[in-house]
Design a protein around this motif. Structure first.
Motif, PDB file in Angstrom:
ATOM      1  N   GLU A  69      21.805  47.161  45.742  1.00  0.00           N
ATOM      2  CA  GLU A  69      20.781  46.976  46.772  1.00  0.00           C
ATOM      3  C   GLU A  69      19.797  45.882  46.364  1.00  0.00           C
ATOM      4  N   GLU A  70      19.435  45.836  45.088  1.00  0.00           N
ATOM      5  CA  GLU A  70      18.519  44.786  44.621  1.00  0.00           C
ATOM      6  C   GLU A  70      19.158  43.407  44.736  1.00  0.00           C
ATOM      7  N   ILE A  71      20.457  43.338  44.472  1.00  0.00           N
ATOM      8  CA  ILE A  71      21.176  42.072  44.629  1.00  0.00           C
ATOM      9  C   ILE A  71      21.146  41.635  46.084  1.00  0.00           C
ATOM     10  N   ARG A  72      21.350  42.573  46.981  1.00  0.00           N
ATOM     11  CA  ARG A  72      21.311  42.262  48.414  1.00  0.00           C
ATOM     12  C   ARG A  72      19.957  41.691  48.817  1.00  0.00           C
ATOM     13  N   MET A  73      18.916  42.067  48.097  1.00  0.00           N
ATOM     14  CA  MET A  73      17.568  41.590  48.382  1.00  0.00           C
ATOM     15  C   MET A  73      17.247  40.291  47.632  1.00  0.00           C
ATOM     16  N   GLY A  74      18.205  39.777  46.837  1.00  0.00           N
ATOM     17  CA  GLY A  74      18.018  38.492  46.169  1.00  0.00           C
ATOM     18  C   GLY A  74      17.476  38.556  44.760  1.00  0.00           C
ATOM     19  N   ASP A  75      17.559  39.697  44.104  1.00  0.00           N
ATOM     20  CA  ASP A  75      17.038  39.859  42.747  1.00  0.00           C
ATOM     21  C   ASP A  75      18.034  39.291  41.730  1.00  0.00           C
ATOM     22  N   GLU A  76      17.710  38.130  41.151  1.00  0.00           N
ATOM     23  CA  GLU A  76      18.611  37.464  40.200  1.00  0.00           C
ATOM     24  C   GLU A  76      18.851  38.273  38.928  1.00  0.00           C
ATOM     25  N   PRO A  77      17.816  38.882  38.310  1.00  0.00           N
ATOM     26  CA  PRO A  77      18.094  39.700  37.117  1.00  0.00           C
ATOM     27  C   PRO A  77      19.051  40.858  37.416  1.00  0.00           C
ATOM     28  N   ALA A  78      18.981  41.429  38.603  1.00  0.00           N
ATOM     29  CA  ALA A  78      19.917  42.493  38.984  1.00  0.00           C
ATOM     30  C   ALA A  78      21.335  41.942  39.061  1.00  0.00           C
ATOM     31  N   PHE A  79      21.471  40.743  39.596  1.00  0.00           N
ATOM     32  CA  PHE A  79      22.783  40.101  39.689  1.00  0.00           C
ATOM     33  C   PHE A  79      23.347  39.824  38.293  1.00  0.00           C
ATOM     34  N   GLU A  80      22.489  39.341  37.394  1.00  0.00           N
ATOM     35  CA  GLU A  80      22.922  39.094  36.016  1.00  0.00           C
ATOM     36  C   GLU A  80      23.375  40.384  35.348  1.00  0.00           C
ATOM     37  N   GLU A  81      22.686  41.472  35.611  1.00  0.00           N
ATOM     38  CA  GLU A  81      23.070  42.762  35.047  1.00  0.00           C
ATOM     39  C   GLU A  81      24.405  43.228  35.624  1.00  0.00           C
ATOM     40  N   LEU A  82      24.634  42.997  36.906  1.00  0.00           N
ATOM     41  CA  LEU A  82      25.904  43.358  37.522  1.00  0.00           C
ATOM     42  C   LEU A  82      27.059  42.626  36.828  1.00  0.00           C
ATOM     43  N   ILE A  83      26.852  41.362  36.552  1.00  0.00           N
ATOM     44  CA  ILE A  83      27.877  40.570  35.860  1.00  0.00           C
ATOM     45  C   ILE A  83      28.111  41.150  34.459  1.00  0.00           C
ATOM     46  N   ARG A  84      27.038  41.476  33.751  1.00  0.00           N
ATOM     47  CA  ARG A  84      27.186  42.063  32.411  1.00  0.00           C
ATOM     48  C   ARG A  84      27.965  43.382  32.460  1.00  0.00           C
ATOM     49  N   ARG A  85      27.693  44.201  33.447  1.00  0.00           N
ATOM     50  CA  ARG A  85      28.344  45.506  33.558  1.00  0.00           C
ATOM     51  C   ARG A  85      29.822  45.408  33.945  1.00  0.00           C
ATOM     52  N   PHE A  86      30.150  44.459  34.804  1.00  0.00           N
ATOM     53  CA  PHE A  86      31.473  44.498  35.416  1.00  0.00           C
ATOM     54  C   PHE A  86      32.420  43.370  35.036  1.00  0.00           C
ATOM     55  N   TYR A  87      31.958  42.351  34.314  1.00  0.00           N
ATOM     56  CA  TYR A  87      32.873  41.255  33.994  1.00  0.00           C
ATOM     57  C   TYR A  87      34.070  41.761  33.192  1.00  0.00           C
ATOM     58  N   ARG A  88      33.814  42.480  32.117  1.00  0.00           N
ATOM     59  CA  ARG A  88      34.914  42.942  31.268  1.00  0.00           C
ATOM     60  C   ARG A  88      35.854  43.904  31.997  1.00  0.00           C
ATOM     61  N   PRO A  89      35.351  44.931  32.705  1.00  0.00           N
ATOM     62  CA  PRO A  89      36.289  45.795  33.443  1.00  0.00           C
ATOM     63  C   PRO A  89      37.106  45.019  34.482  1.00  0.00           C
ATOM     64  N   LEU A  90      36.490  44.051  35.143  1.00  0.00           N
ATOM     65  CA  LEU A  90      37.231  43.236  36.111  1.00  0.00           C
ATOM     66  C   LEU A  90      38.295  42.403  35.404  1.00  0.00           C
ATOM     67  N   TYR A  91      37.950  41.840  34.272  1.00  0.00           N
ATOM     68  CA  TYR A  91      38.894  41.030  33.511  1.00  0.00           C
ATOM     69  C   TYR A  91      40.090  41.876  33.069  1.00  0.00           C
ATOM     70  N   GLN A  92      39.805  43.045  32.514  1.00  0.00           N
ATOM     71  CA  GLN A  92      40.876  43.928  32.054  1.00  0.00           C
ATOM     72  C   GLN A  92      41.761  44.375  33.219  1.00  0.00           C
ATOM     73  N   TYR A  93      41.142  44.696  34.332  1.00  0.00           N
ATOM     74  CA  TYR A  93      41.918  45.102  35.507  1.00  0.00           C
ATOM     75  C   TYR A  93      42.741  43.926  36.029  1.00  0.00           C
ATOM     76  N   GLY A  94      42.170  42.758  36.070  1.00  0.00           N
ATOM     77  CA  GLY A  94      42.854  41.575  36.574  1.00  0.00           C
ATOM     78  C   GLY A  94      44.054  41.173  35.734  1.00  0.00           C
ATOM     79  N   LEU A  95      44.037  41.490  34.438  1.00  0.00           N
ATOM     80  CA  LEU A  95      45.177  41.174  33.576  1.00  0.00           C
ATOM     81  C   LEU A  95      46.441  41.899  34.017  1.00  0.00           C
ATOM     82  N   LYS A  96      46.274  42.928  34.789  1.00  0.00           N
ATOM     83  CA  LYS A  96      47.433  43.653  35.291  1.00  0.00           C
ATOM     84  C   LYS A  96      48.127  42.894  36.424  1.00  0.00           C
ATOM     85  N   PHE A  97      47.459  41.906  36.968  1.00  0.00           N
ATOM     86  CA  PHE A  97      47.999  41.174  38.110  1.00  0.00           C
ATOM     87  C   PHE A  97      48.419  39.763  37.773  1.00  0.00           C
ATOM     88  N   THR A  98      47.902  39.215  36.714  1.00  0.00           N
ATOM     89  CA  THR A  98      48.257  37.849  36.353  1.00  0.00           C
ATOM     90  C   THR A  98      48.095  37.652  34.863  1.00  0.00           C
TER      91      THR A  98
END
Length: 186
Positions: free
Chosen positions: A12-41
Motif C-alpha cells: 500500500e505504501e508503494i502504491r502511494m509512492g513511498d520509495e523506501p517501501a519500494f526498496e524494502e520490497l525489492i530486498r524482501r522479494f528479489y532472492r525468492p523471485l530469482y530462485q523461483y525464476g530459475l525453475k523456468f529458465t
C-alpha cells in the motif's frame, strides 16, 4: 522502520509512492523471485532482466496496481508470465513450465535443511535422488508449498491450475517422497 511492516502494508505504501517501501520490497522479494525464476529458465541474464522489468513496471504503474494481501503470489505470478512472454519473444525453449528439470535449487534447499538436522551424506544423496523422481509440476508445487510457504489456493493461482489439481499434485509428490524416505530408513 519499513522492515517490520507486513507485505500488504508495504504494498500500500508503494502504491502511494513511498520509495523506501519500494526498496524494502525489492530486498524482501528479489532472492525468492530469482530462485523461483530459475525453475523456468537457465538464462540468468533473461531472469535478472525479467525481475528488473517486473520491479520497474511495478514502480512505474504503482498508482494503477490494486491492493493485495498476497504480495508474494502477485509477484510470483507476474514473474512467471513475464518469463513466458520474454521466452516467446526471444525464441527461448518453449514451454518454460516444462523446464523444471534443473534440480540444483531443490537440492541446495534440501541440503541446507538436512545439514541442520545432521543427516548422513547417504541420506542426503538419497533424498536428492528422491526429488529427481518427481515430475516437473510436482517439483514446482513442492517449491511453492514448502519453500515459498504458499497455501494451496495461491499455488493454484500461480501455476494456473485449479485447487484440486494442486492438492492432487502435492499429495502425489509428498506420498512419493514419503514412500522413498520410508524405504531409505529401513
Amino acid at each position: 522502520m519499513k522492515r517490520s511492516l507486513p507485505d500488504s502494508d508495504l504494498w500500500e505504501e508503494i502504491r502511494m509512492g513511498d520509495e523506501p517501501a519500494f526498496e524494502e520490497l525489492i530486498r524482501r522479494f528479489y532472492r525468492p523471485l530469482y530462485q523461483y525464476g530459475l525453475k523456468f529458465t537457465r538464462d540468468v541474464d533473461l531472469l535478472k532482466d525479467g525481475i528488473q522489468d517486473l520491479f520497474v513496471e511495478l514502480w512505474t504503474y504503482r498508482r494503477n496496481i490494486t491492493q493485495t494481501d498476497y504480495v508474494r503470489v502477485y509477484l510470483f505470478k507476474s514473474l512467471r508470465r513475464k518469463l513466458h512472454r520474454n521466452a516467446r519473444r526471444t525464441g527461448a525453449a518453449e514451454p518454460l513450465e516444462e523446464d523444471f528439470s534443473d534440480d540444483s535449487f531443490y537440492a541446495e534447499s534440501f541440503e541446507e535443511e538436512l545439514i541442520r538436522t545432521e543427516l548422513s551424506t547417504y541420506q542426503r544423496s538419497r533424498l536428492e535422488a528422491l526429488l529427481r523422481t518427481l515430475t516437473d509440476r510436482q517439483k514446482e508445487a513442492i517449491h511453492l508449498k514448502f519453500f515459498a510457504a504458499l497455501p494451496n489456493d495461491r499455488i493454484a493461482e500461480v501455476m494456473g491450475l485449479n485447487y484440486q489439481s494442486v492438492a492432487n499434485l502435492l499429495h502425489r509428490a509428498v506420498n512419493k517422497l514419503r514412500e522413498g524416505w520410508h524405504g531409505l530408513l529401513m
